[in-house]
Design an enzyme around this catalytic site. Sequence first.
Site, PDB file in Angstrom:
ATOM      1  N   CYS A   2       0.707  -1.134   0.003  1.00 16.95           N
ATOM      2  CA  CYS A   2      -0.026   0.017  -0.036  1.00 16.95           C
ATOM      3  C   CYS A   2       0.806   1.112  -0.046  1.00 16.95           C
ATOM      4  O   CYS A   2       1.597   1.332   0.965  1.00 16.95           O
ATOM      5  CB  CYS A   2      -0.918   0.058   1.052  1.00 16.95           C
ATOM      6  SG  CYS A   2      -1.877   1.609   1.489  1.00 16.95           S
ATOM      7  N   GLU A 105      -3.578   1.257  -6.125  1.00 19.81           N
ATOM      8  CA  GLU A 105      -2.380   0.289  -6.629  1.00 19.81           C
ATOM      9  C   GLU A 105      -2.363   0.653  -8.262  1.00 19.81           C
ATOM     10  O   GLU A 105      -3.368   1.290  -8.751  1.00 19.81           O
ATOM     11  CB  GLU A 105      -2.969  -1.328  -6.309  1.00 19.81           C
ATOM     12  CG  GLU A 105      -2.873  -1.417  -4.873  1.00 19.81           C
ATOM     13  CD  GLU A 105      -1.476  -1.545  -4.607  1.00 19.81           C
ATOM     14  OE1 GLU A 105      -0.159  -1.227  -5.196  1.00 19.81           O
ATOM     15  OE2 GLU A 105      -1.272  -1.630  -3.090  1.00 19.81           O
TER      16      GLU A 105
END
Length: 222
Positions: A2, A105
């Site tokens: 992340c 992402e």
Amino acid sequence: MCGRFALTLPPEAMVQIFGAAPANDLPEVPNWNICPTNAVHAVLSQEGSRRLVSLRWGFVPLWYTSPSDGPLLINARAETIATKPAFRQAARDRRCLIPASGFYEWTKDEDGRRLPWYIHPQEGEFVAFAGIWQDWSSPEGAAMSTCAIVTTAANEALGHIHHRMPVTVAAPDWALWLGEAGHGAAVLMRPGPEDLLAAHRVDPKVNSNRAEGPELIEPFDG
């Protein structure tokens, strides 16, 4: 992993949801592009009370002489967190929850261009990432409180986007992760349910850490 996330919940809502007393220096929200080294909201439990505080995203090990003395540690792998020297004590004693409305992402197209995705809860306004935190001070006395987000292998729903994902902690497990409900938090460091999160493409403008605004999380067809 992340490396970027968003938070739109107001502090008053987080205080009520987590039952935490707020600090005076909380970061501004909404923020649709939270980046490494930014201040983030985090819920800690100390001496029987929860606090909503500000932590620097980027865990600084105690032996660093400056925050840039080694790699920027924004994530801690669930598989090695209990044994890695930088994280193992925090994994035992200093766990936190980091609220997020969603995270980003990237994949690549056939020409190598980075294509951003926004990953968010299918239901509800936020998820709580599992985190660890640590107070750090320099030899000269400069001090900061820092954190990392715990990650694990992605589930099947997200594996086509990235092979890692943040560990999310469901509300019934918050007390266990924070250490309020005894030992056994390690069982929580697993991929979330397949139907927890949804994903959609977003505008490549979020590739810049300077981009701002709610349009960053809107679906993008280009």
